[in-house]
Motif scaffolding. Structure first.
Motif, PDB file in Angstrom:
ATOM      1  N   PHE A  25       0.831  -1.206   0.000  1.00  0.00           N
ATOM      2  CA  PHE A  25       0.000   0.000   0.000  1.00  0.00           C
ATOM      3  C   PHE A  25       0.866   1.257   0.000  1.00  0.00           C
ATOM      4  O   PHE A  25       0.679   2.162  -0.816  1.00  0.00           O
ATOM      5  N   LEU A  26       1.851   1.312   0.894  1.00  0.00           N
ATOM      6  CA  LEU A  26       2.710   2.495   0.992  1.00  0.00           C
ATOM      7  C   LEU A  26       3.547   2.683  -0.268  1.00  0.00           C
ATOM      8  O   LEU A  26       3.719   3.817  -0.733  1.00  0.00           O
ATOM      9  N   ASP A  27       4.067   1.593  -0.822  1.00  0.00           N
ATOM     10  CA  ASP A  27       4.838   1.699  -2.070  1.00  0.00           C
ATOM     11  C   ASP A  27       3.991   2.290  -3.188  1.00  0.00           C
ATOM     12  O   ASP A  27       4.447   3.158  -3.937  1.00  0.00           O
ATOM     13  N   ARG A  28       2.752   1.848  -3.287  1.00  0.00           N
ATOM     14  CA  ARG A  28       1.874   2.357  -4.350  1.00  0.00           C
ATOM     15  C   ARG A  28       1.489   3.810  -4.089  1.00  0.00           C
ATOM     16  O   ARG A  28       1.399   4.612  -5.012  1.00  0.00           O
ATOM     17  N   LEU A  29       1.295   4.165  -2.823  1.00  0.00           N
ATOM     18  CA  LEU A  29       0.973   5.549  -2.480  1.00  0.00           C
ATOM     19  C   LEU A  29       2.166   6.459  -2.779  1.00  0.00           C
ATOM     20  O   LEU A  29       2.009   7.554  -3.325  1.00  0.00           O
ATOM     21  N   ILE A  30       3.359   5.997  -2.463  1.00  0.00           N
ATOM     22  CA  ILE A  30       4.571   6.767  -2.762  1.00  0.00           C
ATOM     23  C   ILE A  30       4.719   6.942  -4.266  1.00  0.00           C
ATOM     24  O   ILE A  30       5.091   8.014  -4.748  1.00  0.00           O
ATOM     25  N   ASP A  31       4.419   5.880  -5.022  1.00  0.00           N
ATOM     26  CA  ASP A  31       4.492   5.979  -6.477  1.00  0.00           C
ATOM     27  C   ASP A  31       3.550   7.060  -7.015  1.00  0.00           C
ATOM     28  O   ASP A  31       3.868   7.742  -7.986  1.00  0.00           O
ATOM     29  N   LEU A  32       2.395   7.230  -6.361  1.00  0.00           N
ATOM     30  CA  LEU A  32       1.451   8.277  -6.779  1.00  0.00           C
ATOM     31  C   LEU A  32       2.042   9.670  -6.603  1.00  0.00           C
ATOM     32  O   LEU A  32       1.824  10.552  -7.422  1.00  0.00           O
ATOM     33  N   SER A  33       2.760   9.863  -5.505  1.00  0.00           N
ATOM     34  CA  SER A  33       3.261  11.209  -5.192  1.00  0.00           C
ATOM     35  C   SER A  33       4.650  11.476  -5.768  1.00  0.00           C
ATOM     36  O   SER A  33       5.109  12.615  -5.753  1.00  0.00           O
ATOM     37  N   ARG A  34       5.311  10.447  -6.274  1.00  0.00           N
ATOM     38  CA  ARG A  34       6.689  10.615  -6.740  1.00  0.00           C
ATOM     39  C   ARG A  34       6.837  11.708  -7.801  1.00  0.00           C
ATOM     40  O   ARG A  34       7.708  12.561  -7.669  1.00  0.00           O
ATOM     41  N   GLU A 118       7.189  22.671   4.695  1.00  0.00           N
ATOM     42  CA  GLU A 118       5.719  22.684   4.697  1.00  0.00           C
ATOM     43  C   GLU A 118       5.178  22.566   3.279  1.00  0.00           C
ATOM     44  O   GLU A 118       4.220  21.837   3.028  1.00  0.00           O
ATOM     45  N   THR A 119       5.788  23.258   2.337  1.00  0.00           N
ATOM     46  CA  THR A 119       5.361  23.185   0.938  1.00  0.00           C
ATOM     47  C   THR A 119       5.594  21.790   0.384  1.00  0.00           C
ATOM     48  O   THR A 119       4.736  21.222  -0.291  1.00  0.00           O
ATOM     49  N   HIS A 120       6.752  21.224   0.685  1.00  0.00           N
ATOM     50  CA  HIS A 120       7.092  19.881   0.211  1.00  0.00           C
ATOM     51  C   HIS A 120       6.113  18.855   0.793  1.00  0.00           C
ATOM     52  O   HIS A 120       5.654  17.955   0.085  1.00  0.00           O
ATOM     53  N   LEU A 121       5.785  18.981   2.073  1.00  0.00           N
ATOM     54  CA  LEU A 121       4.849  18.052   2.714  1.00  0.00           C
ATOM     55  C   LEU A 121       3.424  18.255   2.210  1.00  0.00           C
ATOM     56  O   LEU A 121       2.657  17.296   2.125  1.00  0.00           O
ATOM     57  N   ALA A 122       3.072  19.483   1.863  1.00  0.00           N
ATOM     58  CA  ALA A 122       1.725  19.755   1.356  1.00  0.00           C
ATOM     59  C   ALA A 122       1.465  18.974   0.070  1.00  0.00           C
ATOM     60  O   ALA A 122       0.349  18.503  -0.159  1.00  0.00           O
ATOM     61  N   VAL A 123       2.486  18.810  -0.761  1.00  0.00           N
ATOM     62  CA  VAL A 123       2.344  18.026  -1.994  1.00  0.00           C
ATOM     63  C   VAL A 123       1.980  16.583  -1.637  1.00  0.00           C
ATOM     64  O   VAL A 123       1.069  16.000  -2.223  1.00  0.00           O
ATOM     65  N   LYS A 124       2.670  16.023  -0.667  1.00  0.00           N
ATOM     66  CA  LYS A 124       2.387  14.645  -0.250  1.00  0.00           C
ATOM     67  C   LYS A 124       0.997  14.539   0.378  1.00  0.00           C
ATOM     68  O   LYS A 124       0.260  13.598   0.097  1.00  0.00           O
ATOM     69  N   HIS A 125       0.636  15.504   1.209  1.00  0.00           N
ATOM     70  CA  HIS A 125      -0.681  15.478   1.844  1.00  0.00           C
ATOM     71  C   HIS A 125      -1.791  15.566   0.802  1.00  0.00           C
ATOM     72  O   HIS A 125      -2.825  14.903   0.931  1.00  0.00           O
ATOM     73  N   GLU A 126      -1.595  16.366  -0.217  1.00  0.00           N
ATOM     74  CA  GLU A 126      -2.604  16.496  -1.273  1.00  0.00           C
ATOM     75  C   GLU A 126      -2.732  15.199  -2.059  1.00  0.00           C
ATOM     76  O   GLU A 126      -3.835  14.815  -2.449  1.00  0.00           O
ATOM     77  N   HIS A 130      -6.192  13.182  -2.303  1.00  0.00           N
ATOM     78  CA  HIS A 130      -6.757  12.830  -3.605  1.00  0.00           C
ATOM     79  C   HIS A 130      -7.017  11.322  -3.685  1.00  0.00           C
ATOM     80  O   HIS A 130      -8.072  10.890  -4.160  1.00  0.00           O
ATOM     81  N   PHE A 131      -6.072  10.519  -3.197  1.00  0.00           N
ATOM     82  CA  PHE A 131      -6.252   9.066  -3.179  1.00  0.00           C
ATOM     83  C   PHE A 131      -7.476   8.691  -2.358  1.00  0.00           C
ATOM     84  O   PHE A 131      -8.337   7.928  -2.807  1.00  0.00           O
ATOM     85  N   VAL A 132      -7.565   9.217  -1.142  1.00  0.00           N
ATOM     86  CA  VAL A 132      -8.677   8.881  -0.248  1.00  0.00           C
ATOM     87  C   VAL A 132     -10.007   9.368  -0.828  1.00  0.00           C
ATOM     88  O   VAL A 132     -11.016   8.658  -0.758  1.00  0.00           O
ATOM     89  N   ALA A 133     -10.015  10.538  -1.434  1.00  0.00           N
ATOM     90  CA  ALA A 133     -11.251  11.076  -2.021  1.00  0.00           C
ATOM     91  C   ALA A 133     -11.774  10.185  -3.140  1.00  0.00           C
ATOM     92  O   ALA A 133     -12.987  10.128  -3.377  1.00  0.00           O
ATOM     93  N   ASN A 134     -10.876   9.466  -3.814  1.00  0.00           N
ATOM     94  CA  ASN A 134     -11.293   8.597  -4.913  1.00  0.00           C
ATOM     95  C   ASN A 134     -11.655   7.179  -4.478  1.00  0.00           C
ATOM     96  O   ASN A 134     -12.062   6.366  -5.315  1.00  0.00           O
ATOM     97  N   LEU A 135     -11.523   6.876  -3.200  1.00  0.00           N
ATOM     98  CA  LEU A 135     -11.956   5.575  -2.700  1.00  0.00           C
ATOM     99  C   LEU A 135     -13.481   5.561  -2.583  1.00  0.00           C
ATOM    100  O   LEU A 135     -14.088   6.595  -2.277  1.00  0.00           O
ATOM    101  N   PRO A 136     -14.096   4.402  -2.758  1.00  0.00           N
ATOM    102  CA  PRO A 136     -15.544   4.314  -2.465  1.00  0.00           C
ATOM    103  C   PRO A 136     -15.771   4.652  -0.988  1.00  0.00           C
ATOM    104  O   PRO A 136     -14.914   4.373  -0.136  1.00  0.00           O
TER     105      PRO A 136
END
Length: 168
Positions: A25-34, A118-126, A130-136
């Motif tokens: 799960f974390l690897d795939r989430l990291i791939d999204l934000s890379r 903070e800016t760098h972390l905001a990218v990851k938080h977004e 976005h991932f969570v918003a697209n979950l059922p």
């Protein structure tokens, strides 16, 4: 006792299954934000070593010596010193003499360094948002229900033992 091995084996299977699922799960989430993270990094001309030092300082409660920084980010003392010099020149960190030992230099984030993190972390938080918003909705609720007891528990499950990866 014969039953102990079965219990231990079952616990080990459970640990392995949960670790595998979480790592995947974390690897795939990291791939999204890379792509966004790398774009953010490239846009500021910050090197990976500089980001690691900024992150170490951001996680630390006070100023750190160059020795402590080098140890934490696993750089040689010389490489850490050169990297800190570049961050000082860029206005992201501040270097001051230790009040009790003038030979020691204490490094801390400047306001600009904090804003960068903070800016760098905001990218990851977004990306996570976005991932969570697209979950059922039902999966979102189940994810929240599974995570909430871990993060809200009185026990800090995020404190890792000092000897990760070493046999007991």
């Amino acid at each position: 006792m014969p039953g102990e091995c079965e219990v231990s084996s079952g616990a080990e299977e459970s640990v392995n299954a949960a670790s595998s699922a979480l790592n995947t799960f974390l690897d795939r989430l990291i791939d999204l934000s890379r792509p966004e993270a790398l774009e953010s990094l490239a846009a500021t001309e910050i090197t990976f070593s500089q980001l690691r030092i900024l992150s170490a300082l951001g996680c630390h409660t006070g100023p750190m010596s160059v020795n402590a920084i080098a140890e934490q980010v696993q750089l040689s003392l010389a490489a850490a010193g050169r990297t800190v010099d570049k961050l000082v020149c860029g206005g992201l960190v501040d270097r001051r003499e230790d009040p009790t030992d003038r030979r020691v230099k204490r490094i801390s984030l400047t306001d600009g360094g904090r804003r960068y993190l903070e800016t760098h972390l905001a990218v990851k938080h977004e990306t996570v948002r976005h991932f969570v918003a697209n979950l059922p909705a039902d999966m979102r609720d189940e994810l929240c229900a599974a995570l909430r007891p871990i993060v809200d528990d009185a026990v800090d499950h995020f404190c890792l033992p000092d000897r990760i990866g070493t046999p007991e």
